[in-house]
Each structure stands twice: as structure tokens, then as C-alpha cells.
Design an enzyme around this catalytic site. Sequence first.
Site: not given
Ligand code: GAR
Length: 204
Positions: A147, A92, A109, A14, A111, A16, A67, A94
Site C-alpha cells: 500500500d 486480498m 491497485n 467484484g 485501496h 470494482n 508467495r 500480498i
Molecule cells: C474495495 O473496497 C477495495 O478498495 C478493497 O476491497 C474492496 C473490494 O470490493 N481493497 C482493499 O482493501 C485492498 N487492500 P469489490 O470486490 O466489490 O471491488
Amino acid sequence: MNRKRTAVLISGRGSNLSALIAAASAPEFPAEIALVLSNREDAAGLAIAQKAGIATCAISHRNFDSREAFDRAIDAALREAKIDLVCEAGFMRIHSDWFPKAWEGKLLNIHPSLLPAFKGIHVQQQAIDAGVKISGCTVHFIVPELDSGPIIAQAAVPVLPNDTADTLAARILVEEHALYPAALRLVAEGKVRLEGGRAVFAAA
Ligand code: GAR
């Protein structure tokens, strides 16, 4: 100001989410974080949200046999909370094709690569293995293909000779924390929208 009610979908740490909460704590920010939803009850990000006084919800994908059934439960929680925009931040799972269609143009999203390079998982290792000298992060609208949605914003970082997946991920993450609030601002202000399968930007 009519601030967009925004949900953040997470599966883990978390960081972000924290960056989005911090940005949205400014009264002039055009979005408010109104709900944090996780597919894992133990996601550390849920505690971050609770500490900030934000409503949380955990819906385990394990309780659903498809899903789409899981996505429909998420959709119901989002509608119940009267959500306008959804930011996925380390979520995480799909989706079924149904979910991005139901939230078309309202679903973002982040990435940790410069898309369309390096989709899927372990993308920092993918970048190192490919020998690229620049990587970074991308905020994009989510479409059914993984993606692959129209790009809203990107930030670049160097890939250094001694980088591991972890050191590169940490360098990219710093940029993610600035990029995601900036991209959410653009969408919440209507300065970029999804139209005809492309991200269309308003004239400055
Ligand atoms: C982040 O680096 C995000 O870009 C990535 O997971 C991490 C989550 O970190 N997302 C993906 O890889 C999605 N395909 P966080 O929980 O600290 O925000």
C-alpha cells in the site's frame, strides 16, 4: 485505437470489476478487460466476468508453497493472455517482491483510504478509530512495499459522526467505482507513468 489488454485480479465481490467492465464497454475507452483472475474459485466476481463474456481464471494460492511460486503462476496466466496492464480490485493476497518488479508501471491497485493513511486491512475502522473527518480511496501503482506505491488518483468523502465501518465503506465504494476507471484511462493513455519511483503526469 490500440486498446490495452487489461487483467483484473479479484478475491471476492467484484463491484470494482463491474465498474471497470462498464467503462471499458465504451469503444473509445483505451483499455479492454481481457482476463479476470481470482485466487478463489468461489469469488462472486468471476460470475460477473463470465456473464460479460470475459475469460476467467482461478488460481488458488493454497496450491503453492511460496508467495513467489503463486505469483509466477499468475504471471504465466497474464503472459499467456498477452496482458498489458493489471488492475487489482479487492485482490486480498500480498505479493512477493518479484511480482511488482516484473510488472513495474503496469500494475495498479485500489485501496479504500487516502494513502499513505491507513494501510493494510480494516482500513475504514482504522479511519473511524483515528477520528479523521475525511477519508476516501486511492488508486496507486503497486510496488513491493504494501500500500505504498506512487499515487495516480484519489477521491475524498466525509467521515460522519455516526459512521460504522460499513457505512463509511459504502460511501467510499461509490467513489471507487468512478475513480478506478478514470485512473485506468490515464495509465492506458500514457498520461501517467511510473518513473524513478514516482507517478509522472504528462503535461495537459
Ligand atoms: C474495495 O473496497 C477495495 O478498495 C478493497 O476491497 C474492496 C473490494 O470490493 N481493497 C482493499 O482493501 C485492498 N487492500 P469489490 O470486490 O466489490 O471491488
